[in-house]
Scaffold this active site. Structure first.
Site, short mmCIF file in Angstrom:
data_model
loop_
_atom_site.label_atom_id
_atom_site.label_comp_id
_atom_site.label_asym_id
_atom_site.label_seq_id
_atom_site.Cartn_x
_atom_site.Cartn_y
_atom_site.Cartn_z
N SER A 117 0.79 -1.24 0.00
CA SER A 117 0.00 0.00 0.00
C SER A 117 0.81 1.28 0.00
CB SER A 117 -0.96 0.00 1.19
OG SER A 117 -2.04 -0.86 0.95
N SER A 214 -9.96 1.50 2.21
CA SER A 214 -10.49 0.66 1.14
C SER A 214 -9.58 0.71 -0.07
CB SER A 214 -11.90 1.10 0.75
OG SER A 214 -12.38 0.34 -0.35
N ASN A 215 -9.08 -0.43 -0.48
CA ASN A 215 -8.25 -0.50 -1.68
C ASN A 215 -9.02 -0.10 -2.93
OD1 ASN A 215 -5.61 -1.64 -0.71
ND2 ASN A 215 -7.00 -3.16 0.13
N THR A 378 2.28 2.65 5.33
CA THR A 378 2.61 1.24 5.54
C THR A 378 2.21 0.46 4.30
OG1 THR A 378 0.45 0.77 6.53
CG2 THR A 378 2.23 1.41 8.02
N GLY A 379 2.77 -0.73 4.16
CA GLY A 379 2.40 -1.59 3.05
C GLY A 379 2.35 -3.03 3.50
#
Length: 445
Positions: A117, A214-215, A378-379
């Site tokens: 992300s 939400s992606n 963050t991812g």
């Protein structure tokens, strides 16, 4: 990066954010002990000063950070790669790795890594560049750009997509989305299919009234970028960010294959196998959830999972150094005019009950830590968790890359990772490590 209706976005995001969001209240990186560091803290003493007080403090910090990384790996995290640039001299880089992973690949701090992300910060930058060029407006409705594709799209603005206040359901919470997140379904997704997956579910709330990660928001934004420019998102990223900043090991992954012909190695990511994953699953995640890939040593190698399901929401590949260069360029104003950078840094609370905790801007998080406020994201994508942060000027950067997401949920790993993050962000900001004997010895910067 995800969970589902109970799993995908909230579960992968929850594994990354809830677990690691105990850690997300800090940001940081560390020095690992299990491999020779590229550049150790002690090695920087001569570059700074011959003062023995500074030398002792630097060496103590190196030992403390190395101990924290070693403890994190010993607690079950397969690998940790860290890069800290405090704005004074060469960056501190190091890596820690569990012995059972070495046969697959010897982890290095400059390995290519799935950034999950963190991709959102980059996509938001592209949108804001178009805003500065008067090609789109943050008040534009989704309907005006993607007519007929999003129910209720007239009430959803691009700003709401960018800061996750749209109310759109996260497609990775759908069972079909989850199957691709875990690699059980290796189909090649088109953005339109991902958006359709989300919009077959009702909106979570009235647009603009709440915050919910939400992606789907960033899939829609990727489609807007392509509609507004006639260029693919991958090409826009390359032309507007990668080439100008010379990010030679950064690209948007569009298939399961890592970049052909690249002479660099990539990190292997791991998640616990089915027999060990169960206890780590958050409530609501379907029993029997498992990841696809080669298995050994109680883990699954997730490096081959097709990330097309993540696209503009999370499919970037990069390195710690490349991403630091991007963060520095962004926060120092090289990529956006002042007005758009201010918009990006206009935030809303992620948790209304704690409005002064972590806040979300336009593809950018504002995180308050024990040693000061940092900016970044963050991812989390199967096998790869990352935190990338900078100070408000882009002068200092830090990256912590781990080769697992769900593995950070294990109690021992979570307990060791949290202080590692605290220590690293303090090191980046030039502050004493929390709760250590070096607190009275401030280092330069």
């Amino acid at each position: 990066m995800t969970e589902r209706a109970p799993v995908s976005r909230r579960r992968l995001r929850a594994a990354l954010t809830l677990t690691l969001a105990t850690c997300l209240t800090t940001a940081g990186a560390a020095v690992a002990a299990s491999a020779a560091p590229v550049r150790t803290e002690a090695a920087r003493v001569d570059a700074w000063s011959a003062d023995t007080g500074h030398a002792g403090a630097v060496a103590a910090r190196a030992d403390q950070l190395a101990t924290l990384v070693r403890q994190t790996v010993d607690a079950g995290v397969p690998g940790v790669a860290v890069r800290i640039d405090d704005g004074h001299g060469p960056a501190v880089e190091s890596v820690g790795q569990a012995p059972w992973t070495v046969a697959d690949h010897k982890l290095a701090v400059d390995d290519e890594f799935r950034m999950g992300s963190n991709t959102k910060t980059l996509v938001a930058t592209l949108i804001l560049q178009l805003v500065a060029e008067h090609r789109v407006n943050l008040t534009d409705s989704v309907e005006s750009w993607l007519p007929g594709l999003v129910p209720g799209g007239r009430a959803i603005t691009l700003r709401m997509l960018l800061n996750h206040t749209s109310g759109l359901y996260d497609y990775t919470d759908d069972p079909a989305g989850l199957a691709s997140v875990t690699g059980q379904d290796q189909r090649q997704w088109a953005p339109e299919e991902l958006l359709a997956l989300a919009t077959r579910h009702q909106a979570l709330f009235t647009p603009g009234k709440k915050w919910s990660y939400s992606n789907t928001n960033y899939i829609a934004l990727g489609m807007v970028l392509e509609k507004a420019t006639g260029r693919s998102v991958a090409d826009l990223i390359d032309e507007r960010i990668i080439q100008p900043l010379r990010l030679t090991h950064t690209y948007l992954a569009t298939t399961a294959a890592w970049r052909p012909g690249d002479d660099r190695t990539h990190a292997h990511g791991y998640e616990p196998d089915a027999a060990h994953l169960g206890p780590l699953l958050p409530p609501g995640m379907p029993p029997g959830t498992s990841f696809a890939g080669p298995s050994h040593d109680d883990h699954v190698d997730t490096a081959g999972i097709n990330p097309s399901w993540a696209w503009a929401a999370g499919a970037m590949v990069s390195t710690a150094a490349d991403w630091a260069r991007f963060d520095t360029a962004l926060m120092s104003g090289q990529l956006l005019p002042p007005a758009q950078l201010r918009q990006m840094r206009t935030t809303v609370p992620e948790d209304p009950a704690a409005p002064e905790a972590t806040r979300y801007g336009l593809g950018l998080e504002e995180v308050r830590t024990p040693c000061g406020t940092v900016w970044g994201h963050t991812g989390g994508i199967p096998g790869y968790a990352s935190q990338n942060y900078t100070d408000s000027t882009g002068h200092r950067t830090v990256a912590i890359l781990t080769t697992t997401v769900f593995g950070l949920s294990e109690q021992k790993a979570a307990a060791t990772y949290r202080p590692l993050v605290d220590a690293a962000v303090c090191r980046m900001l030039g502050e004493p490590l929390p709760g250590t004997a070096t607190q009275s010895t401030a280092l330069p910067g």
